[in-house]
Design an enzyme around this catalytic site. Structure first.
Site, PDB file in Angstrom:
ATOM      1  N   TYR A 165       0.828  -1.204   0.000  1.00  0.00           N
ATOM      2  CA  TYR A 165       0.000   0.000   0.000  1.00  0.00           C
ATOM      3  C   TYR A 165       0.864   1.255   0.000  1.00  0.00           C
ATOM      4  O   TYR A 165       0.660   2.173  -0.806  1.00  0.00           O
ATOM      5  CB  TYR A 165      -0.920  -0.009   1.219  1.00  0.00           C
ATOM      6  N   ALA A 166       1.865   1.309   0.883  1.00  0.00           N
ATOM      7  CA  ALA A 166       2.740   2.481   0.942  1.00  0.00           C
ATOM      8  C   ALA A 166       3.499   2.648  -0.363  1.00  0.00           C
ATOM      9  O   ALA A 166       3.692   3.776  -0.850  1.00  0.00           O
ATOM     10  CB  ALA A 166       3.713   2.347   2.116  1.00  0.00           C
TER      11      ALA A 166
END
Length: 262
Positions: A165-166
């Protein structure tokens, strides 16, 4: 309510905005804000979402049918390109693109499958690339436009189990800055909004036990001691497409109550 940039016919009149993930918590607030400002809004979200109902509710509040639901899947990049081509053919282009849609992948590095990783990159950043590439030529022809990418405080670090996600949000930051440089000469501004902890269904998905515990945790991290709303993010997005931000491009605007100050 700020007046949008390049507005020659009154606030939002005849201006068009495409919002991905438009039926979610942040997306609904963004779509509503642009609709009430007079924009024609194209709300893209999954066919299984509540998009049709949400669009109808916003239209009822506005007293006019300005929001159109576009069912589709950001994971299908070819289908997304076709959707953009259809919009160009039927509408002549968009004045504003808000890349808000995404999926939130949670899990320690060793447990993330290759497919989960690829899906996260495709939906969260690949779709933003495809739409920006497809819609920016018409923005050039129209004399300008705005693109806003929705990022996340997760990119600042400090959380385990969020690598895919990051990474996808980091790609959005790179996209924002590179597009701002390339499209600036055509009066197309590209910025990002990076929300902090906003009460939405995604937040409730991961914190199902104690809302009070969650609120205490977040308020302890924030400098401002109150919870945000989706409208706080929508207002930031609207500011970045308004004339009040006409000299801002390539910027990541943090909307997190002072949790992260980057």
């Amino acid at each position: 309510m700020q007046q949008p940039m390049n507005d020659v016919n009154g606030i939002g009149k005849n201006r068009k905005c495409l919002v991905t993930g438009g039926a979610g918590g942040l997306g609904t607030a963004i779509c509503t804000t642009f609709c009430l400002a007079g924009y024609r809004v194209f709300m893209h979200d999954l066919p299984t979402s509540a998009g049709a109902e949400v669009a109808a509710q916003i239209n009822a509040a506005a007293g006019e049918d300005r929001v159109t639901f576009l069912p589709g899947d950001l994971a299908d990049l070819n289908g997304l390109r076709n959707t953009a081509a259809k919009l160009l053919a039927e509408e002549g282009g968009m004045d504003v693109l808000v890349n808000n849609g995404g999926i939130d992948t949670l899990g320690e590095l060793e447990g993330v499958s290759l497919q989960e990783f690829l899906d996260t990159q495709t939906v969260n950043s690949g779709a933003a690339f495809v739409l920006s590439q497809a819609l920016s030529p018409a923005m050039k022809q129209r004399g300008g436009g705005q693109i806003v990418n929705i990022m996340s405080i997760i990119l600042s670090g400090g959380w385990n189990g969020r690598v895919p996600y990051a990474m996808s949000k980091g790609s959005l930051l790179g996209l924002t800055r590179a597009l701002a440089r390339e499209l600036g000469p055509f009066n197309i501004r590209v910025n990002a909004v990076s929300p902090g902890a906003i009460p939405t269904n995604i937040e409730r998905k991961f914190w199902t036990d104690s809302r009070e515990e969650l609120d205490r945790f977040i308020l302890d991290k924030q400098s401002l001691k109150f919870r945000a709303t989706a409208q706080d993010v929508a207002d930031a997005v609207f500011f970045l497409v308004s004339d009040q931000s006409r000299f801002i491009t390539g910027h990541e605007l943090h909307v997190n109550g002072g949790w992260y100050m980057g």
